[in-house]
Structure formats: structure tokens, C-alpha cells
Scaffold this active site. Structure first.
Site, mmCIF file in Angstrom:
data_model
loop_
_atom_site.group_PDB
_atom_site.id
_atom_site.type_symbol
_atom_site.label_atom_id
_atom_site.label_comp_id
_atom_site.label_asym_id
_atom_site.label_seq_id
_atom_site.Cartn_x
_atom_site.Cartn_y
_atom_site.Cartn_z
ATOM 1 N N ARG A 2 0.831 -1.205 0.000
ATOM 2 C CA ARG A 2 0.000 0.000 0.000
ATOM 3 C C ARG A 2 0.862 1.249 0.000
ATOM 4 O O ARG A 2 1.955 1.269 0.539
ATOM 5 C CB ARG A 2 -0.924 0.022 1.220
ATOM 6 C CG ARG A 2 -2.115 -0.916 1.081
ATOM 7 C CD ARG A 2 -3.055 -0.787 2.266
ATOM 8 N NE ARG A 2 -4.276 -1.538 2.042
ATOM 9 C CZ ARG A 2 -5.366 -1.041 1.454
ATOM 10 N NH1 ARG A 2 -5.361 0.205 1.034
ATOM 11 N NH2 ARG A 2 -6.445 -1.773 1.294
ATOM 12 N N LYS A 3 0.333 2.290 -0.598
ATOM 13 C CA LYS A 3 1.047 3.549 -0.676
ATOM 14 C C LYS A 3 0.145 4.664 -0.166
ATOM 15 O O LYS A 3 -1.051 4.684 -0.464
ATOM 16 C CB LYS A 3 1.453 3.839 -2.129
ATOM 17 C CG LYS A 3 2.218 5.144 -2.300
ATOM 18 C CD LYS A 3 2.623 5.341 -3.755
ATOM 19 C CE LYS A 3 3.372 6.644 -3.943
ATOM 20 N NZ LYS A 3 3.770 6.859 -5.355
ATOM 21 N N ASN A 186 -5.114 8.387 3.726
ATOM 22 C CA ASN A 186 -6.001 7.552 4.545
ATOM 23 C C ASN A 186 -7.145 6.927 3.748
ATOM 24 O O ASN A 186 -8.202 6.601 4.297
ATOM 25 C CB ASN A 186 -6.564 8.360 5.725
ATOM 26 C CG ASN A 186 -5.462 8.965 6.569
ATOM 27 O OD1 ASN A 186 -4.481 8.289 6.902
ATOM 28 N ND2 ASN A 186 -5.592 10.243 6.908
ATOM 29 N N ARG A 187 -6.924 6.759 2.454
ATOM 30 C CA ARG A 187 -7.912 6.159 1.557
ATOM 31 C C ARG A 187 -9.206 6.964 1.483
ATOM 32 O O ARG A 187 -10.251 6.449 1.081
ATOM 33 C CB ARG A 187 -8.221 4.701 1.969
ATOM 34 C CG ARG A 187 -7.021 3.754 1.845
ATOM 35 C CD ARG A 187 -6.526 3.718 0.408
ATOM 36 N NE ARG A 187 -5.462 2.778 0.177
ATOM 37 C CZ ARG A 187 -4.168 3.083 0.173
ATOM 38 N NH1 ARG A 187 -3.780 4.313 0.443
ATOM 39 N NH2 ARG A 187 -3.263 2.182 -0.097
ATOM 40 N N LEU A 188 -9.147 8.239 1.842
ATOM 41 C CA LEU A 188 -10.311 9.123 1.731
ATOM 42 C C LEU A 188 -10.196 9.896 0.422
ATOM 43 O O LEU A 188 -10.002 11.115 0.394
ATOM 44 C CB LEU A 188 -10.394 10.055 2.940
ATOM 45 C CG LEU A 188 -10.565 9.349 4.285
ATOM 46 C CD1 LEU A 188 -10.596 10.361 5.425
ATOM 47 C CD2 LEU A 188 -11.853 8.514 4.282
#
Length: 209
Positions: A2-3, A186-188
Site C-alpha cells: 500500500r502507498k 487515509n484512503r479518503l
């Protein structure tokens, strides 16, 4: 694997008036700032009459307010799918920039004059290749393909006009929705989608990531 993506986002106030104008902005950035290899590469997803999906990478050759254009063999699997079910999705996966553009719409064949005009801009070898390959069909060996190309190269040497194959041409995808996806921390992620309206205008909606 993940990045963490960038903090800078995509706000409604920063969008262009139309999705094609916004696409032009991002496409230019992908080709210059992003230094992406073939930023016009897109995944074209189709489904046949029974709803069975298939996808492949194709190069975008033109875009304007009327839609997004690519070219193919009209006997290929994608073209057969589109003949039975014209709904299509295009995905531009600009991963190094943490961006995606997702287009959904309806595909229609380009006119023969438009197809011929584009065909004449193709390299000589690509023109021959459009004749040599019966796209998506099963062939016995690579030698069979090479022999077909060699025969055509002898018939139409460099500098000799190559006729446009009747089984080859373009599709223009008229967009119904165009989503611009910007990776965020934060994947938002930011996901802003243009949706076509009955009056020909566009509504913009934000999607949860």
C-alpha cells in the site's frame, strides 16, 4: 504494497464546466507533469448480449465534446460486443499520479470519411497490420501472421497507398458519466462524477471513496 497518497485533493470549485474540458486538463498534466508512458492508454470494458464482460487496453486516438474515439477491427471481440450491447466503460489508470478517469457511455461507429482520414495518418506498417490480422480469431502459428503481413508488404510497398479495410474503423463513446478519481491520504479519496442531464448539461456529484 500500500502507498499513502497525496494530501492535495480535487474540489468541485476547481472543475471545468464539462467533463471533456476537465479531461483535457488532466490529460495534459499526465502527458507533461506526470511523464506517463502512453497516457492515452485506456482499459475498454464491454459486455456481450448475455452480459459476459471482457476488457482490454486500447489507445485513445481523439476526444472532443462529442466523445472519446478509438479504432479497431469490426470483427474483433470488442466490436462484436458493442454491436450487441453498445454500453461501454473506459478507464484511464494514471497510477503514478494517483489518478483515474472512468467514463461510461454509448459507443457508435465513426463515419467512413472520419475513419479514412485517420487511417491515412497511421504508419505504413500499421496500415498493413490492419489488413494482416483477423483480430480475435484463432490462428495456428505466428508464422501464419507474419506470412500474411509479408504478402501485403509486397503488394503495397512503402509509399504505395493502402486502402482502408472495410472491416476496420472507429468507435466514438458518447459519455453519460465521467468520474475523476484523485487519491488522497487515509484512503479518503476524492471522487467527482459528471452526470449528463436531459437538457445536455452536466450535474456534478461527489461519491464516497
Amino acid at each position: 504494497m500500500r502507498k499513502q497518497y497525496r494530501a492535495e485533493g480535487l474540489a468541485e470549485k476547481d472543475l471545468a464546466a464539462t467533463p471533456v474540458a476537465q479531461f483535457a486538463r488532466w490529460f495534459q498534466q499526465a502527458a507533461t507533469e506526470g511523464r506517463l508512458y502512453e497516457p492515452n492508454a485506456m482499459v475498454v470494458a464491454t459486455a456481450d448480449a448475455e452480459g459476459r464482460p471482457s476488457s482490454r487496453t486500447v489507445l485513445l486516438k481523439h476526444f472532443d465534446e462529442q466523445g472519446f474515439v478509438f479504432y479497431t477491427n469490426y470483427d474483433s471481440r470488442k466490436a462484436r460486443d458493442l454491436a450487441a450491447n453498445p454500453y461501454v466503460s473506459l478507464l484511464f489508470p494514471w497510477h503514478p499520479m494517483a489518478r483515474q478517469v472512468i467514463v461510461t457511455g454509448v459507443a457508435r461507429r465513426t463515419g467512413r470519411d472520419e475513419t479514412a482520414a485517420y487511417f491515412r495518418t497511421r504508419p505504413h506498417g500499421s496500415q498493413l497490420g490492419a489488413w494482416a490480422s483477423a483480430q480475435s480469431t484463432v490462428i495456428t502459428t505466428r508464422a501464419e501472421l507474419d506470412a500474411s503481413y509479408a504478402e501485403l508488404a509486397a503488394r503495397y510497398p512503402e509509399g504505395e497507398p493502402v486502402p482502408v479495410p472495410p472491416h476496420w474503423g472507429g468507435f466514438r463513446v458518447a459519455p453519460q458519466t465521467v468520474e475523476f478519481w484523485q487519491g488522497r491520504e487515509n484512503r479518503l479519496h476524492d471522487r467527482l462524477r459528471y452526470v449528463t442531464q436531459p437538457d445536455g448539461g452536466w450535474r456534478v456529484e461527489r461519491l464516497a471513496p
